[in-house]
Design an enzyme around this catalytic site. Structure first.
Site, short mmCIF file in Angstrom:
data_model
loop_
_atom_site.label_atom_id
_atom_site.label_comp_id
_atom_site.label_asym_id
_atom_site.label_seq_id
_atom_site.Cartn_x
_atom_site.Cartn_y
_atom_site.Cartn_z
CG HIS A 160 -1.81 1.15 1.36
ND1 HIS A 160 -3.11 1.15 0.91
CD2 HIS A 160 -1.61 2.39 1.88
CE1 HIS A 160 -3.66 2.33 1.15
NE2 HIS A 160 -2.78 3.10 1.74
CD GLU A 161 1.51 3.48 3.80
OE1 GLU A 161 1.64 4.56 3.18
OE2 GLU A 161 0.52 3.23 4.52
CD GLU A 199 -4.84 7.51 0.76
OE1 GLU A 199 -4.71 6.27 0.74
OE2 GLU A 199 -4.16 8.23 1.51
#
Lengths: 496, 496
Positions: B262-263, B292
């Site tokens: 995700h990061e 995002e």
């Protein structure tokens, strides 16, 4: 807002930027990925430039003139420091400050590789830029403060220190050292050979745990600091956040351990500064001579003593696994071994001043324009030959070994030797004031020593001069006598 | 210096201070000793305050008025961004900016303990301070830009985004989600049970190595970034120095691994921004919805796909030691398991929007003054009960789970859901544009995908609006359709 309150707030904000720079600098040397170097240099130059702009705004001079200390001596000392810092800052144009910061960051990155490759020529252009900008800055400050350029640089690291003060002290050292080193080596040769200490490899996690344990034991507050790894050990970070570093070798734990104790000495000073004046000029450590005295007091006077070895040997045996060679006397012999060598930071305390005399003489010549950078390696190697009788084999072990010049820190080196003298003088006074000091150290109890240092040095911060701190703590002016007596006592008389 | 050059330089310097703050913030959450918290809050508040002062100096408005883009669209877009940022900044007094930064830092420290203790009351006073200051700031910006206070907050995270745009999209989601979740759970129940993946414990060093290996594989440039540990995972750091964090549990490696992916999605966006506009407003990522979308595209669309599982299963087996339960299909089933739960960051992509609908509704009410903070836990737990049918057992798993409100980040949450929708829409477009995309992913080849994202999103930076990026990349306006189609395809039709 009163004029005093205005400058108090201004210097508080400047101190915040300094703290930001302190953490960015720590990060650069411990954590930063290599591809971020260029951008980091820009960011740090911007921070320096902003501090300079804030300090040199036209209204500041007037506010400093009008500010009233209201008879409070700390407030007055704070104001005096502000006036001194302001006078230095207005002497140098903001563009030059930013350029110097950027050039220093860039030269440091080049230096890392050049030292690895022992390639002075690769560093030369970047170092020349830093030197040119440093000379320009030193000349400007010197003109404003009526000091020679080199004295202007000294004043930046140890306020009020001048070549006129240093010269007689260093002359004494230069006169005494050659025969002293000869006598020490002769005394050492007359003693039985020293056994090994422990069994390599010394695993790095165990070395780190030993360092952390000893840091805590001597009084380092781990809630306000850290221990990490960098290529060149330092004590940095920020207010309430003192970060020391070391570097580990698996085949010998002593260099890293003694390095940790050295930086812990710096850190104890920072952690002992008065909370009430946090972020204000008067609340800062009193110059680099005093700072080095605190690191060298802990490393040289305390850690390398016979009393400390008694306490430390069993702790080390536990850290690395016990065997027969962990005797305290044997450890002490290792920590006090004298051997002329190439690397300043690895030097024993007897030959150490020779490294500083070399650098001092050369850096004065560089600033005075009497030594061209291209001639630095030969000049450096020549002085090491004269003073220590050693032939420098490559620049990695010669003039490329230290980070100071690439960072633009001409004028810093003498503080190391002055710090060693101050350390000896302070420790002698502590011994006189605290009768059971050595017995305490032998039991791993450092509270009396730390208490004495807190009162005599740390809590005074920049409220009085280095000279005053030394005189009031020891009863006499700073000189070489206590250091020379210490060397004779420990290395010739073999009295611990 | 031309007016354009003046503002270009000004915004460049402001960007340096932002980068300094980015590293200080990373340091605070990964490295900082606890006793430094108070001082760090002061330092960071000073940095924020200075940026605000620099941006709101009287001459800046005039320079922005006179600055000429000379017909260059990027230069014009840069100028437009400057004007927008300036308008937001002049609306808020500098004291309020500093107070908000300080209150956020302080509330964050309180929140760390309060979450641990599941003690909302302990956080209440600090959070109330942050909310009050945020409302004051939002009202001021809203008045200046003719926006409602909540829209003013949204605009700070996703320029141009308003409740009027969000409402129809979230209405669609709210209408479709309940039956969709029911259908997904029914389809899941009809499939055979899923075996365990690997054998716990999963040693943390092995998890870290796996994360680093996968980061590199998808395109993270390790010379311009790092992976570390923090209590709450984030992507932060500075320009050319992107720092992501995760947190590890020994009994399950998937949360940390998926967090790293995700990061890394965030990080690839930052690392792909155009070098030529580094440090300028137009060179920044285009708002939080787009940010995002990049993290969720990598985590949800790519990593949790059947194709990725084919590539990853043998890599994981190698990292943790092989056994029978490392089949790709089994791993895929684990990564796509749907189960209504309490923790937003652990939620599957089907139930995730319910967490955002909850927070969105409550944070609008807090900003509008219709929900008192003391009533937040009950209101939060009530919405989770309504939307997910779950009874929140304590505030640690309820309204204390997220860092956003303590930091003053009201208006951020909707970007997560909008980002999920954007991610689905972008990935569908990438699939259409790159025919062999899934086969590439199954072989661990991410170059085509990254190439497409670089051109379609990353390299555009802030040169055009979020709307324009989405429309030009996908051929249609941002909506919920691609997301809903993706959920039906993967979770009901079981098509990967």
């Amino acid at each position: 807002m009163s004029a005093y309150d205005s400058v108090h707030r201004l210097f508080g904000r400047i101190s915040s930027l300094e703290d930001a720079g302190g953490i960015l600098s720590w990060d650069r040397d411990t954590m930063m990925p290599v591809g971020a170097a260029g951008r980091r240099a820009t960011v740090m130059a911007t921070l320096s430039g902003l501090q300079h702009e804030m300090l040199t705004k036209p209204e500041v001079a007037d506010q400093l003139n009008r500010a009233d200390a209201e008879g409070d001596p700390w407030r007055q000392a704070n104001l005096d420091e502000m006036i001194r810092l302001h006078a230095r800052a207005v002497a140098v144009p903001g563009d030059l400050v930013e350029a110097l910061s950027r050039a220093g960051s860039e030269a440091e990155m080049v230096w890392r590789q050049a030292r690895k490759d022992s390639d002075f020529k690769a560093l030369l252009p970047a170092l020349q830029t830093v030197l040119d900008l440093t000379r320009e800055s030193a000349a400007a400050v010197g003109e404003a403060l009526n000091l020679s350029p080199y004295d202007a640089l000294l004043d930046g690291f140890d306020p009020g220190m001048t070549q006129a003060t240093i010269t007689p002290i260093f002359d004494t050292l230069a006169r005494e050292l050659p025969s002293l080193i000869r006598d020490v080596l002769a005394a050492q040769a007359a003693r039985p050979p020293v056994g090994q200490v422990g069994q390599s490899p010394f695993p790095i996690p165990a070395q780190e745990q030993l360092g952390l344990r000893m840091m805590r034991r001597v009084g380092f507050d781990m809630t306000r600091g850290r221990l990490d790894v960098s290529a060149h050990p330092f004590c940095g970070g920020a207010t309430s956040d003192v970060r020391i570093t070391t570097r580990y070798e698996e085949n010998d734990f002593l260099p890293a351990f003694l390095g940790v104790m050295h930086e812990t000495g710096h850190a104890l000073y920072e952690q002992g500064l008065p909370q009430d004046w946090m972020g204000q000029p008067v609340g800062r450590a009193r110059g680099m001579t005093m700072h080095e005295s605190q690191s060298l007091l802990l490393e040289m006077q305390v850690t390398r003593s016979r009393a400390f070895a008694e306490f430390a040997a069993p702790v080390m045996a536990e850290a690395f696994g016990s065997n027969d060679s962990w005797g305290a006397e044997n450890l002490y012999r290792h920590m006090t071994r004298v051997e002329p060598g190439f690397i300043r930071v690895d030097a024993d305390e007897v030959t150490y001043p020779a490294h500083i005399l070399t650098r001092y003489e050369l850096e004065v010549a560089m600033i005075d324009g009497k030594l061209a950078l291209k001639d630095l390696p030969d000049a450096f190697n020549g002085r090491i030959r004269d003073l220590l009788g050693l032939e420098v084999p490559d620049d990695r072990r010669g003039c490329l070994q230290d980070i100071h010049w690439p960072l633009g820190l001409w004028g810093y080196f003498p503080c190391y030797a002055l710090g060693a003298l101050t350390a000896a003088q302070l420790f002698a006074a502590a011994r006189a004031a605290v009768p059971d000091l050595d017995n305490g150290i032998a039991k791993g109890d450092f509270t009396s020593l730390l208490g004495w240092l807190r009162k005599a040095v740390h809590e005074r911060a920049s409220s009085v001069s280095t000279e005053t701190i030394v005189r009031e703590a020891t009863g006499s002016n700073l000189g070489a006598e206590a250091y020379l007596a210490h060397v004779r006592r420990r290395y010739i008389d073999d009295a611990g």
